[in-house]
Structures are given as structure tokens and as C-alpha cells.
Design a protein around this motif. Structure first.
Motif, PDB file in Angstrom:
ATOM      1  N   TRP A  99       0.822  -1.205   0.000  1.00 49.91           N
ATOM      2  CA  TRP A  99       0.000   0.000   0.000  1.00 49.91           C
ATOM      3  C   TRP A  99       0.860   1.262   0.000  1.00 49.91           C
ATOM      4  N   ILE A 100       2.134   1.139   0.318  1.00 48.20           N
ATOM      5  CA  ILE A 100       3.010   2.312   0.414  1.00 48.20           C
ATOM      6  C   ILE A 100       3.310   2.929  -0.964  1.00 48.20           C
ATOM      7  N   PRO A 101       3.726   2.172  -1.992  1.00 46.29           N
ATOM      8  CA  PRO A 101       4.016   2.815  -3.288  1.00 46.29           C
ATOM      9  C   PRO A 101       2.841   3.591  -3.895  1.00 46.29           C
ATOM     10  N   PRO A 102       1.604   3.052  -3.887  1.00 46.53           N
ATOM     11  CA  PRO A 102       0.520   3.888  -4.425  1.00 46.53           C
ATOM     12  C   PRO A 102       0.271   5.156  -3.614  1.00 46.53           C
ATOM     13  N   ALA A 103       0.418   5.068  -2.293  1.00 44.81           N
ATOM     14  CA  ALA A 103       0.215   6.263  -1.469  1.00 44.81           C
ATOM     15  C   ALA A 103       1.294   7.303  -1.741  1.00 44.81           C
ATOM     16  N   CYS A 104       2.518   6.862  -1.973  1.00 45.41           N
ATOM     17  CA  CYS A 104       3.594   7.803  -2.308  1.00 45.41           C
ATOM     18  C   CYS A 104       3.385   8.424  -3.691  1.00 45.41           C
ATOM     19  N   THR A 105       2.703   7.708  -4.564  1.00 48.25           N
ATOM     20  CA  THR A 105       2.463   8.202  -5.919  1.00 48.25           C
ATOM     21  C   THR A 105       1.531   9.409  -5.914  1.00 48.25           C
ATOM     22  N   LEU A 106       0.595   9.459  -4.971  1.00 46.76           N
ATOM     23  CA  LEU A 106      -0.372  10.552  -4.951  1.00 46.76           C
ATOM     24  C   LEU A 106       0.293  11.925  -4.840  1.00 46.76           C
ATOM     25  N   TRP A 107       1.434  12.002  -4.162  1.00 49.27           N
ATOM     26  CA  TRP A 107       2.113  13.279  -3.983  1.00 49.27           C
ATOM     27  C   TRP A 107       2.782  13.764  -5.259  1.00 49.27           C
ATOM     28  N   VAL A 108       3.089  12.866  -6.183  1.00 48.32           N
ATOM     29  CA  VAL A 108       3.780  13.288  -7.405  1.00 48.32           C
ATOM     30  C   VAL A 108       2.865  13.324  -8.620  1.00 48.32           C
ATOM     31  N   LEU A 109       1.606  12.939  -8.481  1.00 50.69           N
ATOM     32  CA  LEU A 109       0.690  12.971  -9.629  1.00 50.69           C
ATOM     33  C   LEU A 109       0.563  14.359 -10.255  1.00 50.69           C
ATOM     34  N   ALA A 111       2.823  16.624 -10.442  1.00 55.29           N
ATOM     35  CA  ALA A 111       4.073  16.884 -11.166  1.00 55.29           C
ATOM     36  C   ALA A 111       4.137  16.087 -12.466  1.00 55.29           C
ATOM     37  N   LEU A 112       3.522  14.921 -12.482  1.00 60.30           N
ATOM     38  CA  LEU A 112       3.542  14.106 -13.701  1.00 60.30           C
ATOM     39  C   LEU A 112       2.658  14.682 -14.800  1.00 60.30           C
ATOM     40  N   ALA A 113       1.732  15.559 -14.451  1.00 60.60           N
ATOM     41  CA  ALA A 113       0.860  16.172 -15.446  1.00 60.60           C
ATOM     42  C   ALA A 113       1.597  17.216 -16.282  1.00 60.60           C
ATOM     43  N   ARG A 118       8.184  16.100 -14.856  1.00 57.67           N
ATOM     44  CA  ARG A 118       8.116  14.648 -14.706  1.00 57.67           C
ATOM     45  C   ARG A 118       9.376  14.067 -14.074  1.00 57.67           C
ATOM     46  N   LEU A 119      10.532  14.457 -14.565  1.00 53.64           N
ATOM     47  CA  LEU A 119      11.777  13.912 -14.020  1.00 53.64           C
ATOM     48  C   LEU A 119      11.980  14.304 -12.553  1.00 53.64           C
ATOM     49  N   PRO A 120      11.789  15.580 -12.180  1.00 51.32           N
ATOM     50  CA  PRO A 120      11.894  15.895 -10.747  1.00 51.32           C
ATOM     51  C   PRO A 120      10.840  15.180  -9.899  1.00 51.32           C
ATOM     52  N   GLY A 121       9.643  15.006 -10.428  1.00 47.25           N
ATOM     53  CA  GLY A 121       8.601  14.288  -9.692  1.00 47.25           C
ATOM     54  C   GLY A 121       8.965  12.834  -9.475  1.00 47.25           C
TER      55      GLY A 121
END
Length: 175
Positions: A99-109, A111-113, A118-121
Motif C-alpha cells: 500500500w506504500i508505493p501507491p500512497a507515495c504516488t499521490l504526492w507526485v501525480l 508533477a507528472l501532469a 516529470r523527471l523531478p517528480g
């Protein structure tokens, strides 16, 4: 002697807090990144001597690293771990590391837009994922009543890894 033995049995070994574990892992990551940047700087320069300015700024860089580790821990790692644990308990009734990787992904979504972010995110995600997993591991072990790895061991092994990287990288550059 009986009271001393009883006192030793009753003492509970204090574990490290998840925030301390996260900051220790981030500190090790920062030290490894600093060694890599130093080696890249030495490789790109014409001289193999360490600039004296680098040695003079090392204490300031260590304080900056500690501040950055604190900010990343408070603003990114601990909220991601809390979100992952809350979500896992709501959906499955327990917690698990996946559950940790998806939760960490929310903070960089966000930046990915943006293409230029994208690279710093992704770099921020990669930096924060390992401390988040370490903080999760600390919480799970503490909740189960098992002893927690102290931060001194993380920092010791990280220092050995940074020194090993510095020695091997210096030998490669010298040879």
C-alpha cells in the motif's frame, strides 16, 4: 542479584520512531548522493584534488541535508505512510507494504501532469519511497511488539556504504 535480573527483564528496549528512521534513511541517501556528486565533479575537473571550498562547506551541507530530510519526512513520507495504513485498514482490515508505493504516488501525480516536472517528480518519488517503506516497517514491528532497528545501525551501515562508494569511485577515477 534477583532484583537486577528482574529489572533487566522488565526494561523494554526503546525503538526508533518512524520519523527518525525516515530521516536516517534520507540522510544515508543524501550522503550517497553527495559522494556521487563529488566523484562526478572530480571526474569532470582537470585536477584530482578535492577543492578546499568543498571541505569548508561540508558542515553547512550536512545541516542542509538534515533540514531537507526533516522536510521530506514531515511533508511527504509520514503522510504517505499514514494514508497507506488508513486505506489498507479501511479496505482489508490490516496493513501491508504494497500500500506504500501507491500512497507515495499521490504526492507526485500533479508533477507528472506537467512534462517539464516529470523527471523531478519521479526523482522525488524514488527518494521518498525507501524511507516510507522503512517507516512502515518500523510501525509494523512496533505494533507487533517486536524490537525495532535503531537508527544508529542504519546510519552506521549507510556511512560504510558511502565510504565504500567513495573509495571505489576514487580508485576508478585514479586508475
Amino acid at each position: 542479584m534477583g532484583t537486577a535480573e528482574a529489572a533487566d527483564e522488565d526494561t523494554v528496549r526503546g525503538g526508533a520512531a518512524p520519523s527518525a528512521v525516515s530521516m536516517a534513511v534520507l540522510g544515508v541517501e543524501g550522503a550517497l548522493m553527495g559522494v556521487v556528486l563529488l566523484l562526478v565533479g572530480l571526474d569532470s575537473g582537470h585536477t584530482s584534488e578535492v577543492p578546499s571550498g568543498t571541505l569548508l562547506l561540508s558542515p553547512l551541507l550536512l545541516l542542509l541535508l538534515l533540514f531537507a530530510a526533516t522536510v521530506v519526512t514531515v511533508a511527504y513520507v509520514l503522510p504517505a505512510v499514514a494514508l497507506a495504513h488508513w486505506t489498507a485498514r479501511q479496505l482489508t482490515g490490516g496493513v501491508a507494504w504494497w500500500w506504500i508505493p501507491p500512497a507515495c504516488t499521490l504526492w507526485v501525480l500533479p508533477a507528472l501532469a506537467v512534462p517539464s516536472w516529470r523527471l523531478p517528480g519521479l526523482a522525488c518519488y524514488a527518494v521518498a519511497l525507501l524511507p516510507a517503506l522503512a517507516a512502515h516497517h518500523t510501525l509494523v514491528r512496533a505494533d507487533a511488539g517486536r524490537p525495532v532497528q535503531p537508527c544508529a545501525a542504519i546510519l552506521t551501515w549507510g556511512t560504510l556504504a558511502a565510504l565504500g562508494l567513495l573509495l571505489v569511485g576514487g580508485a576508478v577515477l585514479a586508475g
